[in-house]
Structure formats: structure tokens, C-alpha cells
Design a protein around this motif. Structure first.
Motif, PDB file in Angstrom:
ATOM      1  N   ASP A   1       0.806  -1.217   0.000  1.00  0.00           N
ATOM      2  CA  ASP A   1       0.000   0.000   0.000  1.00  0.00           C
ATOM      3  C   ASP A   1       0.844   1.274   0.000  1.00  0.00           C
ATOM      4  OD1 ASP A   1      -2.631   1.236   0.024  1.00  0.00           O
ATOM      5  OD2 ASP A   1      -2.075   1.921   2.049  1.00  0.00           O
ATOM      6  N   ARG A   2       1.973   1.267   0.712  1.00  0.00           N
ATOM      7  CA  ARG A   2       2.851   2.460   0.708  1.00  0.00           C
ATOM      8  C   ARG A   2       3.368   2.730  -0.696  1.00  0.00           C
ATOM      9  NH1 ARG A   2       7.693   1.430   3.774  1.00  0.00           N
ATOM     10  NH2 ARG A   2       7.299  -0.620   2.966  1.00  0.00           N
ATOM     11  N   LEU A   3       3.717   1.664  -1.396  1.00  0.00           N
ATOM     12  CA  LEU A   3       4.215   1.823  -2.761  1.00  0.00           C
ATOM     13  C   LEU A   3       3.096   2.282  -3.688  1.00  0.00           C
ATOM     14  CD1 LEU A   3       6.571  -1.277  -3.044  1.00  0.00           C
ATOM     15  CD2 LEU A   3       7.128   1.040  -2.320  1.00  0.00           C
ATOM     16  N   ASN A   4       1.872   1.802  -3.457  1.00  0.00           N
ATOM     17  CA  ASN A   4       0.723   2.303  -4.225  1.00  0.00           C
ATOM     18  C   ASN A   4       0.569   3.805  -4.036  1.00  0.00           C
ATOM     19  OD1 ASN A   4      -0.099  -0.119  -5.386  1.00  0.00           O
ATOM     20  ND2 ASN A   4      -1.622  -0.546  -3.819  1.00  0.00           N
ATOM     21  N   ARG A   5       0.682   4.269  -2.789  1.00  0.00           N
ATOM     22  CA  ARG A   5       0.543   5.713  -2.519  1.00  0.00           C
ATOM     23  C   ARG A   5       1.667   6.513  -3.162  1.00  0.00           C
ATOM     24  NH1 ARG A   5      -0.641   3.642   2.594  1.00  0.00           N
ATOM     25  NH2 ARG A   5       1.295   4.488   3.435  1.00  0.00           N
TER      26      ARG A   5
END
Length: 164
Positions: free
Chosen positions: A60-64
Motif C-alpha cells: 500500500d505504501r508503494l501504491n501511494r
């Protein structure tokens, strides 16, 4: 007369530059969702397996972080990594990291195929250390290339893992 033309050109350029950096002036329709990121992870994992490399999972951090850059390139219409290192730090992403950008591709499969066909982007897909990805897409139907993609790849583990 010449002075007036140069002044008008300067003011017009300044206004256009300011507008280009403001995403609120660009009509955006949608962002890549988690299912698109999972599709990308599956495609990339299958591709990596053919080279004896491990799979990737969605983070999710990489998605953001990917969404941040997809928005930025959609706002300017220019594929640029910007301040990549400081952006990764702002999202708490450490370790090996890389980013692929694209514009105009219609689907996850299409954009992954384009990255595989590009030597530098392909190298990122095949980084042995990479275990996680984030993907985002911004649609701008009436501006620029219409669809902008960002893929962030990293070896970094989620915060809970890092604290062990």
C-alpha cells in the motif's frame, strides 16, 4: 512593440507553467485500484519467474508513492521522476527502489508489455532484490496522453516487518 510582445510571452509562459503544475486544472477520472495493482503483481511475478526470480506482492505504501507520481506526471504531461529519493523517503520506502513511468497505455497488460520492451524499464522489472510493487494510474481524458501510469518497485519490507 517588441517589449510588449516579450512581456506578453513571459506572462503567458508563467501562467501556463503555473497551470501545468496544478492537477486541479486537469480533469482526472480514475486512479488504478488495488485489483489493477494485483494484476500487475501477477504479470510481473510470472515474468520474473521465467528469469528464476521471486514474485512480487502489492504494498500500500508503494501504491501511494506511485499515485503521487502518476498525479504529478498527469498534471504536467511530462514523464519525470522528479525528486525520487526524497519522495521515497517521505513514504518511508527504503532499500532498493525503482520507478517506471508510462503514458497512453490502455491497460495493465499493455503498460507491463511496454516496460518489458524497454531496456531500462525491463531492468527494473527484473531487479533480483525487488519483492514489492505499487501501481497507480491517472486518467486525463481531455488532456495530454490521456492515461498516466507509475510503478514503484522496492525490496523494502512493511514497517511491522522492519521493527522485528
Amino acid at each position: 512593440m517588441r517589449h510588449l510582445s516579450l512581456t506578453a510571452l513571459f506572462l503567458g509562459s508563467t501562467l501556463l507553467a503555473n497551470c501545468a503544475a496544478d492537477l486541479s486544472l486537469v480533469e482526472t477520472v480514475s486512479f488504478a485500484n488495488v485489483s489493477e495493482a494485483r494484476s500487475a503483481a501477477a504479470l510481473i511475478s510470472r515474468y520474473r519467474a521465467g528469469y528464476g526470480l521471486g514474485p512480487v506482492t502489492v504494498d500500500d505504501r508503494l501504491n501511494r508513492a506511485a499515485e503521487h507520481q502518476a498525479r504529478a506526471v498527469a498534471a504536467t504531461g511530462i514523464l519525470s521522476h522528479g525528486e525520487f529519493t526524497s519522495r521515497m523517503a517521505a513514504y518511508g520506502i527504503r532499500g532498493y527502489r525503482a520507478e517506471n513511468l508510462a503514458a497512453g497505455s490502455d491497460s495493465v497488460a499493455d503498460v507491463i508489455a511496454r516496460w518489458k520492451a524497454s531496456p531500462g524499464h525491463n531492468q527494473n522489472l527484473l531487479l533480483p532484490q525487488v519483492t514489492r510493487i505499487g501501481l497507480a494510474r491517472v486518467d486525463t481524458p481531455r488532456n495530454g496522453w490521456g492515461r498516466y501510469w507509475a510503478l514503484v518497485l522496492s525490496s523494502d519490507q512493511p514497517d511491522a516487518q522492519a521493527s522485528q
